[in-house]
Design an enzyme around this catalytic site. Structure first.
Site, PDB file in Angstrom:
ATOM      1  N   GLU A 125       6.450   5.728  -9.432  1.00 48.23           N
ATOM      2  CA  GLU A 125       4.996   5.656  -9.193  1.00 48.23           C
ATOM      3  C   GLU A 125       4.572   6.708  -8.172  1.00 48.23           C
ATOM      4  O   GLU A 125       3.583   7.419  -8.363  1.00 48.23           O
ATOM      5  CB  GLU A 125       4.605   4.256  -8.696  1.00 48.23           C
ATOM      6  CG  GLU A 125       4.798   3.179  -9.746  1.00 48.23           C
ATOM      7  CD  GLU A 125       4.358   1.799  -9.282  1.00 48.23           C
ATOM      8  OE1 GLU A 125       3.881   1.028 -10.122  1.00 48.23           O
ATOM      9  OE2 GLU A 125       4.498   1.480  -8.081  1.00 48.23           O
ATOM     10  N   ASP A 185      -4.882  -5.048 -17.782  1.00 51.63           N
ATOM     11  CA  ASP A 185      -3.860  -4.135 -18.310  1.00 51.63           C
ATOM     12  C   ASP A 185      -4.105  -3.668 -19.744  1.00 51.63           C
ATOM     13  O   ASP A 185      -3.164  -3.307 -20.450  1.00 51.63           O
ATOM     14  CB  ASP A 185      -2.464  -4.793 -18.242  1.00 51.63           C
ATOM     15  CG  ASP A 185      -2.116  -5.201 -16.829  1.00 51.63           C
ATOM     16  OD1 ASP A 185      -2.526  -4.497 -15.885  1.00 51.63           O
ATOM     17  OD2 ASP A 185      -1.413  -6.207 -16.664  1.00 51.63           O
ATOM     18  N   HIS A 190       0.455   0.261 -13.560  1.00 49.69           N
ATOM     19  CA  HIS A 190       1.180  -0.979 -13.840  1.00 49.69           C
ATOM     20  C   HIS A 190       2.673  -0.668 -13.849  1.00 49.69           C
ATOM     21  O   HIS A 190       3.094   0.335 -14.444  1.00 49.69           O
ATOM     22  CB  HIS A 190       0.736  -1.552 -15.196  1.00 49.69           C
ATOM     23  CG  HIS A 190       1.314  -2.905 -15.441  1.00 49.69           C
ATOM     24  ND1 HIS A 190       0.803  -4.047 -14.857  1.00 49.69           N
ATOM     25  CD2 HIS A 190       2.391  -3.299 -16.155  1.00 49.69           C
ATOM     26  CE1 HIS A 190       1.541  -5.087 -15.227  1.00 49.69           C
ATOM     27  NE2 HIS A 190       2.503  -4.655 -16.019  1.00 49.69           N
ATOM     28  N   ILE A 238     -11.245  -6.546 -12.401  1.00 52.62           N
ATOM     29  CA  ILE A 238     -12.466  -5.799 -12.045  1.00 52.62           C
ATOM     30  C   ILE A 238     -13.595  -6.265 -12.967  1.00 52.62           C
ATOM     31  O   ILE A 238     -13.459  -6.218 -14.193  1.00 52.62           O
ATOM     32  CB  ILE A 238     -12.224  -4.275 -12.199  1.00 52.62           C
ATOM     33  CG1 ILE A 238     -11.086  -3.820 -11.282  1.00 52.62           C
ATOM     34  CG2 ILE A 238     -13.503  -3.481 -11.937  1.00 52.62           C
ATOM     35  CD1 ILE A 238     -11.335  -3.989  -9.789  1.00 52.62           C
ATOM     36  N   LEU A 242      -4.930  -6.937  -7.377  1.00 50.14           N
ATOM     37  CA  LEU A 242      -4.572  -7.888  -8.428  1.00 50.14           C
ATOM     38  C   LEU A 242      -5.738  -8.667  -9.019  1.00 50.14           C
ATOM     39  O   LEU A 242      -5.563  -9.410  -9.977  1.00 50.14           O
ATOM     40  CB  LEU A 242      -3.512  -8.866  -7.888  1.00 50.14           C
ATOM     41  CG  LEU A 242      -2.264  -8.169  -7.338  1.00 50.14           C
ATOM     42  CD1 LEU A 242      -1.267  -9.203  -6.827  1.00 50.14           C
ATOM     43  CD2 LEU A 242      -1.611  -7.262  -8.373  1.00 50.14           C
ATOM     44  N   ASN A 263      -5.772   2.326 -13.167  1.00 49.35           N
ATOM     45  CA  ASN A 263      -4.817   1.371 -12.588  1.00 49.35           C
ATOM     46  C   ASN A 263      -3.409   1.871 -12.874  1.00 49.35           C
ATOM     47  O   ASN A 263      -3.188   2.611 -13.839  1.00 49.35           O
ATOM     48  CB  ASN A 263      -5.020  -0.008 -13.235  1.00 49.35           C
ATOM     49  CG  ASN A 263      -4.055  -1.049 -12.685  1.00 49.35           C
ATOM     50  OD1 ASN A 263      -3.807  -1.109 -11.470  1.00 49.35           O
ATOM     51  ND2 ASN A 263      -3.496  -1.874 -13.557  1.00 49.35           N
ATOM     52  N   GLY A 311       0.793  -1.232   0.000  1.00 48.50           N
ATOM     53  CA  GLY A 311       0.000   0.000   0.000  1.00 48.50           C
ATOM     54  C   GLY A 311       0.822   1.276   0.000  1.00 48.50           C
ATOM     55  O   GLY A 311       0.318   2.328   0.394  1.00 48.50           O
ATOM     56  N   SER A 312       2.045   1.211  -0.498  1.00 49.96           N
ATOM     57  CA  SER A 312       2.841   2.450  -0.509  1.00 49.96           C
ATOM     58  C   SER A 312       2.231   3.489  -1.455  1.00 49.96           C
ATOM     59  O   SER A 312       2.211   4.683  -1.147  1.00 49.96           O
ATOM     60  CB  SER A 312       4.310   2.168  -0.865  1.00 49.96           C
ATOM     61  OG  SER A 312       4.447   1.807  -2.217  1.00 49.96           O
ATOM     62  N   ASN A 313       1.695   3.042  -2.581  1.00 52.07           N
ATOM     63  CA  ASN A 313       1.014   3.990  -3.482  1.00 52.07           C
ATOM     64  C   ASN A 313      -0.264   4.522  -2.846  1.00 52.07           C
ATOM     65  O   ASN A 313      -0.576   5.706  -2.968  1.00 52.07           O
ATOM     66  CB  ASN A 313       0.693   3.332  -4.826  1.00 52.07           C
ATOM     67  CG  ASN A 313       1.889   3.322  -5.751  1.00 52.07           C
ATOM     68  OD1 ASN A 313       2.275   4.350  -6.296  1.00 52.07           O
ATOM     69  ND2 ASN A 313       2.510   2.158  -5.899  1.00 52.07           N
TER      70      ASN A 313
HETATM   71  C1  GAR Z   1       2.992  -1.324  -7.601  1.00 52.32           C
HETATM   72  O1  GAR Z   1       4.293  -1.339  -8.096  1.00 52.32           O
HETATM   73  C2  GAR Z   1       1.985  -1.465  -8.724  1.00 52.32           C
HETATM   74  O2  GAR Z   1       2.420  -0.902  -9.933  1.00 52.32           O
HETATM   75  C3  GAR Z   1       1.907  -2.970  -8.857  1.00 52.32           C
HETATM   76  O3  GAR Z   1       1.901  -3.442  -7.531  1.00 52.32           O
HETATM   77  C4  GAR Z   1       2.729  -2.575  -6.754  1.00 52.32           C
HETATM   78  C5  GAR Z   1       1.998  -2.247  -5.459  1.00 52.32           C
HETATM   79  O4  GAR Z   1       2.864  -1.609  -4.577  1.00 52.32           O
HETATM   80  N1  GAR Z   1       0.731  -3.354  -9.565  1.00 52.32           N
HETATM   81  C6  GAR Z   1       0.710  -4.346 -10.441  1.00 52.32           C
HETATM   82  O5  GAR Z   1       1.667  -5.048 -10.667  1.00 52.32           O
HETATM   83  C7  GAR Z   1      -0.643  -4.539 -11.141  1.00 52.32           C
HETATM   84  N2  GAR Z   1      -0.521  -5.439 -12.244  1.00 52.32           N
HETATM   85  P1  GAR Z   1       2.314  -0.873  -3.290  1.00 52.32           P
HETATM   86  O6  GAR Z   1       1.384  -1.854  -2.574  1.00 52.32           O
HETATM   87  O7  GAR Z   1       3.510  -0.563  -2.453  1.00 52.32           O
HETATM   88  O8  GAR Z   1       1.581   0.350  -3.740  1.00 52.32           O
END
Ligand code: GAR
Length: 198
Positions: free
Chosen positions: A178, A149, A108, A92, A89, A106, A13-15
């Site tokens: 990101e 995607d 990616h 939807i 993941l 989303n 969940g850093s994003n």
């Molecule tokens: C992120 O790098 C995002 O781009 C990726 O999961 C990570 C989640 O990081 N998403 C995918 O690969 C979707 N296909 P986070 O939990 O630290 O935000």
């Protein structure tokens, strides 16, 4: 009225946290992260939600795919009008896309259309990129449709890959990219939308 965003996240969940912070501290006039939706009871994103006092909703496959109407009703209770996927993941379903047209995005961790599709997420992407000796990677922010995607691209940013970079190092660089761009891109999209709730 400002926008109310649900962030769907099931990992660290850093994003999600960057989005929460951005809309609290820099773009509160545009919207707020009003709900975290998660499918893993032990995901670290839930700790982040608690830390920032953002309500969260734990969902399972049945609620997402078979009782989608109930899930939509819950989102409406929270007056959610925009959905941001950040490390979520599961696909939807069309029934959830339908009430949120062009309102689900989303991120990616690669330059789509390459390194996308089912099973291509997180470290799997970065390992494949390094194994193929790519000279660059990046991020793609896109609208969500019913295929993994494949929705219309909104934004891409690139980074060069130095010789000898490990998948873990690449993951760190991609995360930084990101965090720099996702909140800004979502803010720009919201500024162009009418503030009507779904
Ligand atoms: C992120 O790098 C995002 O781009 C990726 O999961 C990570 C989640 O990081 N998403 C995918 O690969 C979707 N296909 P986070 O939990 O630290 O935000």
């Amino acid at each position: 009225m400002t926008h109310r965003i649900a962030v769907f996240a099931s990992g660290s969940g850093s994003n999600a946290e960057q989005l929460i912070r951005h809309f609290k501290e820099q773009a509160a006039d545009v919207g707020e992260v009003a709900l975290i939706v998660c499918n893993k009871p032990d995901a670290y994103v839930l700790e982040r939600a608690k830390k920032w006092n953002v309500p969260f909703l734990l969902i399972d496959r049945e609620l997402l795919y078979e009782r989608t109407d109930e899930l939509i009703a819950m989102l409406k209770q929270h007056e959610i009008d925009f959905i941001v996927l950040a490390g979520f993941l599961w696909l939807i379903p069309p029934a959830l896309i339908e009430p949120y047209p062009q309102r689900i995005v989303n991120i990616h961790p690669a330059l789509l259309p390459r390194y996308g599709g089912k099973g291509m997420y997180g470290m799997h992407v970065h390992r494949a990129v390094i194994a193929n000796r790519e000279k660059e990677s990046g991020i793609t922010i896109h609208y969500v449709n019913e295929h993994y995607d494949e929705g219309q691209h909104i934004f891409q940013a690139r980074l060069p890959i130095a010789e000898g970079t490990t998948p873990e190092q690449l993951a760190e660089q991609i995360h930084a990219l990101e965090h720099r761009h996702y909140p800004q891109v979502v803010e720009a999209l919201l500024r162009r939308l009418p503030a009507a709730h779904a």
